[in-house]
Scaffold this motif. Sequence first.
Motif, PDB file in Angstrom:
ATOM      1  N   TYR A 141       0.573  10.426  -1.492  1.00 42.53           N
ATOM      2  CA  TYR A 141       0.693  11.834  -1.114  1.00 42.53           C
ATOM      3  C   TYR A 141       1.622  12.574  -2.071  1.00 42.53           C
ATOM      4  CZ  TYR A 141       1.549  16.044   1.598  1.00 42.53           C
ATOM      5  OH  TYR A 141       1.642  17.346   1.990  1.00 42.53           O
ATOM      6  N   LEU A 142       2.722  11.925  -2.468  1.00 40.38           N
ATOM      7  CA  LEU A 142       3.719  12.593  -3.305  1.00 40.38           C
ATOM      8  C   LEU A 142       3.204  12.873  -4.707  1.00 40.38           C
ATOM      9  CD1 LEU A 142       6.980  10.665  -2.322  1.00 40.38           C
ATOM     10  CD2 LEU A 142       6.299  12.969  -1.636  1.00 40.38           C
ATOM     11  N   ASP A 143       2.252  12.069  -5.208  1.00 40.15           N
ATOM     12  CA  ASP A 143       1.715  12.285  -6.556  1.00 40.15           C
ATOM     13  C   ASP A 143       0.691  13.416  -6.514  1.00 40.15           C
ATOM     14  OD1 ASP A 143       0.929  12.184  -9.155  1.00 40.15           O
ATOM     15  OD2 ASP A 143       0.045  10.186  -9.076  1.00 40.15           O
ATOM     16  N   ASN A 144       1.220  14.645  -6.458  1.00 40.69           N
ATOM     17  CA  ASN A 144       0.398  15.854  -6.433  1.00 40.69           C
ATOM     18  C   ASN A 144      -0.673  15.812  -5.344  1.00 40.69           C
ATOM     19  OD1 ASN A 144       0.750  18.068  -8.740  1.00 40.69           O
ATOM     20  ND2 ASN A 144       1.478  16.089  -9.502  1.00 40.69           N
ATOM     21  N   MET A 145      -0.306  15.181  -4.193  1.00 43.95           N
ATOM     22  CA  MET A 145      -1.168  15.156  -3.011  1.00 43.95           C
ATOM     23  C   MET A 145      -2.569  14.633  -3.323  1.00 43.95           C
ATOM     24  SD  MET A 145       0.115  18.710  -1.262  1.00 43.95           S
ATOM     25  CE  MET A 145       0.171  19.586  -2.808  1.00 43.95           C
ATOM     26  N   TYR A 154       9.057  10.160  -7.189  1.00 45.49           N
ATOM     27  CA  TYR A 154       8.167   8.997  -7.220  1.00 45.49           C
ATOM     28  C   TYR A 154       8.800   7.760  -7.880  1.00 45.49           C
ATOM     29  CZ  TYR A 154       3.502   6.753  -7.726  1.00 45.49           C
ATOM     30  OH  TYR A 154       2.414   5.923  -7.653  1.00 45.49           O
ATOM     31  N   PRO A 155       9.346   7.856  -9.111  1.00 46.24           N
ATOM     32  CA  PRO A 155       9.911   6.649  -9.746  1.00 46.24           C
ATOM     33  C   PRO A 155      11.064   6.051  -8.962  1.00 46.24           C
ATOM     34  CG  PRO A 155       9.595   8.403 -11.367  1.00 46.24           C
ATOM     35  CD  PRO A 155       9.415   9.024 -10.022  1.00 46.24           C
ATOM     36  N   GLY A 156      11.902   6.894  -8.359  1.00 47.00           N
ATOM     37  CA  GLY A 156      13.032   6.385  -7.580  1.00 47.00           C
ATOM     38  C   GLY A 156      12.578   5.614  -6.360  1.00 47.00           C
ATOM     39  N   LEU A 157      11.532   6.110  -5.701  1.00 43.61           N
ATOM     40  CA  LEU A 157      10.997   5.406  -4.533  1.00 43.61           C
ATOM     41  C   LEU A 157      10.440   4.042  -4.939  1.00 43.61           C
ATOM     42  CD1 LEU A 157       9.096   8.277  -2.653  1.00 43.61           C
ATOM     43  CD2 LEU A 157      11.460   7.554  -2.416  1.00 43.61           C
ATOM     44  N   GLN A 158       9.742   4.006  -6.068  1.00 44.82           N
ATOM     45  CA  GLN A 158       9.177   2.729  -6.508  1.00 44.82           C
ATOM     46  C   GLN A 158      10.284   1.737  -6.866  1.00 44.82           C
ATOM     47  OE1 GLN A 158       5.820   3.016  -9.142  1.00 44.82           O
ATOM     48  NE2 GLN A 158       6.057   0.911  -9.888  1.00 44.82           N
ATOM     49  N   ALA A 159      11.373   2.234  -7.436  1.00 42.70           N
ATOM     50  CA  ALA A 159      12.507   1.357  -7.744  1.00 42.70           C
ATOM     51  C   ALA A 159      13.104   0.787  -6.455  1.00 42.70           C
ATOM     52  CB  ALA A 159      13.561   2.129  -8.533  1.00 42.70           C
ATOM     53  N   LEU A 160      13.296   1.637  -5.459  1.00 45.26           N
ATOM     54  CA  LEU A 160      13.883   1.185  -4.193  1.00 45.26           C
ATOM     55  C   LEU A 160      12.979   0.183  -3.469  1.00 45.26           C
ATOM     56  CD1 LEU A 160      15.408   4.482  -2.760  1.00 45.26           C
ATOM     57  CD2 LEU A 160      16.652   2.459  -3.563  1.00 45.26           C
ATOM     58  N   ASP A 161      11.674   0.278  -3.671  1.00 48.37           N
ATOM     59  CA  ASP A 161      10.756  -0.662  -3.019  1.00 48.37           C
ATOM     60  C   ASP A 161      11.120  -2.109  -3.361  1.00 48.37           C
ATOM     61  OD1 ASP A 161       9.334   1.374  -1.827  1.00 48.37           O
ATOM     62  OD2 ASP A 161       7.814   1.479  -3.407  1.00 48.37           O
ATOM     63  N   GLY A 168       3.924   1.423   2.717  1.00 53.08           N
ATOM     64  CA  GLY A 168       5.176   2.088   2.353  1.00 53.08           C
ATOM     65  C   GLY A 168       5.805   2.814   3.531  1.00 53.08           C
ATOM     66  N   THR A 169       4.970   3.458   4.343  1.00 58.26           N
ATOM     67  CA  THR A 169       5.514   4.217   5.467  1.00 58.26           C
ATOM     68  C   THR A 169       6.091   3.318   6.566  1.00 58.26           C
ATOM     69  OG1 THR A 169       3.226   4.405   6.252  1.00 58.26           O
ATOM     70  CG2 THR A 169       4.167   6.327   5.163  1.00 58.26           C
ATOM     71  N   ASP A 170       5.880   1.984   6.460  1.00 54.15           N
ATOM     72  CA  ASP A 170       6.483   1.073   7.429  1.00 54.15           C
ATOM     73  C   ASP A 170       8.014   1.068   7.325  1.00 54.15           C
ATOM     74  OD1 ASP A 170       4.026   0.356   8.395  1.00 54.15           O
ATOM     75  OD2 ASP A 170       3.903  -1.531   7.276  1.00 54.15           O
ATOM     76  N   TYR A 171       8.532   1.319   6.121  1.00 59.46           N
ATOM     77  CA  TYR A 171       9.994   1.254   5.931  1.00 59.46           C
ATOM     78  C   TYR A 171      10.555   2.427   5.131  1.00 59.46           C
ATOM     79  CZ  TYR A 171       8.788  -0.424   1.247  1.00 59.46           C
ATOM     80  OH  TYR A 171       8.268  -0.526  -0.021  1.00 59.46           O
ATOM     81  N   PHE A 193       0.868  -1.174   0.000  1.00 53.24           N
ATOM     82  CA  PHE A 193       0.000   0.000   0.000  1.00 53.24           C
ATOM     83  C   PHE A 193       0.906   1.226   0.000  1.00 53.24           C
ATOM     84  CE2 PHE A 193      -2.842  -3.135   2.182  1.00 53.24           C
ATOM     85  CZ  PHE A 193      -3.695  -3.297   1.109  1.00 53.24           C
ATOM     86  N   ALA A 194       1.023   1.835  -1.187  1.00 54.46           N
ATOM     87  CA  ALA A 194       1.991   2.922  -1.372  1.00 54.46           C
ATOM     88  C   ALA A 194       1.384   4.229  -0.864  1.00 54.46           C
ATOM     89  CB  ALA A 194       2.398   3.011  -2.843  1.00 54.46           C
TER      90      ALA A 194
END
Length: 526
Positions: free
Chosen positions: A81-85, A168-175, A122-125, A75-76
């Motif tokens: 929030y980051l996608d234009n709130m 946003y894309p960088g966070l999804q890659a790191l996930d 997502g906010t868990d880690y 659950f991202a």
Amino acid sequence: MSGENTLTPTEKFNLISRNLQEVLGEDKLKEILTKKDLSLYWGTATTGRPHVAYFVPMSKIGDFLRAGCEVTILFADLHAYLDNMKAPWELLSLRTDYYEAVIKAMLKSIGVPLEKLKFVRGTDYELSKEYTLDVYKLSSLITEHDAKKAGAEVVKQVDHPLLSGLLYPGLQALDEEYLKVDAQFGGIDQRKIFTFAEKYLPQLGYQKRIHLMNPMVPGLTGGKMSSSEEDSKIDLLDAPAVVKKKLKKAFCEPGNIQDNGVLAFVKHVLLPIYKSEKGFVIPRNEKNGGDITYQTYEELEQAFAKQDLHPADLKGAVEIYINQLLEPIRKTFEEPKLKKLAESAYPTKKTKQEAVADVITPSKLDIRIGKIVEVSKHPEADSLYVEKIDLGEEQPRTIVSGLVNYVPIEEMQDRMVLVLCNLKAAKMRGIESQGMVLCASQEEPKAVEPLQPPANAKPGERVIVENYQDGEPDAVLNPKKKVWEKLQVDLKTSSDLIAQWQGNNLITLSDGGLITCKSLKNVPIK
């Protein structure tokens, strides 16, 4: 899942890959399946209410679980929030709770065991020290161009993007790394993010993952099924009467199998779930030949293309099957606790931030000074000019204007005008017009005059309404909300030939220069 999975690696691969549009890393996938069960994750940003299109990824998640995969649903919430709130911060936790309850109910409604499924926020880690440091490391490697390109199909695109959307894309890659999975599953619209991850994760010393992609399934109106377009989707809690009403309006043209959301839903959801030895049954009146059964989607599609299957009969069957899917979900959400959760996560009363965004003021208009650098008559319409207008952009815009009968062509060349730049582009007799030249317009006697910028105005300079300078213009004015139509009724010239909105002058942003008209007083501007 209970019991040991007895499928062979080939059978697992076929189950994992069926109905996918593309697999990046197919050889690696086959290799892993000879050694162990695949681990993968599917992420969803907790923004709008999940709708029936979510059964498309859910039916694939069912395939993954039946193939013995270890599946994580992310659950991202931070991404939302980051996608234009799109999800206000104060509602993130509630919406995540709602998504978890809904997705569990969906999977149970299609008979998918949940033993090898886990849910992560997502906010868990993503707020940990290690993850944050990796975000900074990525930011030192990624160019703005690559970040914008990667998010082009997923993150809302605007002229001046917020930094959050570029992250946003960088966070999804790191996930992928932080969830310790072999693969990521998503729609084909995620492809640019997936290839972005394949490029940048190895630069941090992390391995490249496998990427599994579903096709994009059209919504009921023919385009993408969207939470923000009410008629394009069926909510998971919609009553049977609402399902009937929305399916009745769904795009399902006789014989047309392109962009047909009803057919696509049958292919990707209903047939994989309901097809058994009985096949896929279309109930019909005896006078129309009685019930008809299809064993494969190809048979059904061919019958529809030949018009042997009528849209009304197809919709009638889909209505029955969808209500079978939704009934256990509706019952689950009759529980007082879940009913309250749904109301709290998606309150009817808008948040302050959402309410401000919905107020229609002239600050939503992107009006700019333009210079006509080329003009010719439209080859297919005697009353239209085709103009190339310099608006301070890399290339002049093509704009079609109905001014032939009011302004001689020699007076159009090199003329300074006002252009509304954020109307949705529209074809006018075969030529796409990328804006509109604003003019004063009198009905009796008929007269039209382009508005006049100040003498010192430059191409690209913004024009605003006095006292409404706060806020950025919309990227594109929403035609469904009729933003332009609602604002245009109050645009007029004054008795002093000054362009105004509700008595407030139109002025240049740089120095407050007035926008005027040559001779038409107290007439509409359009």
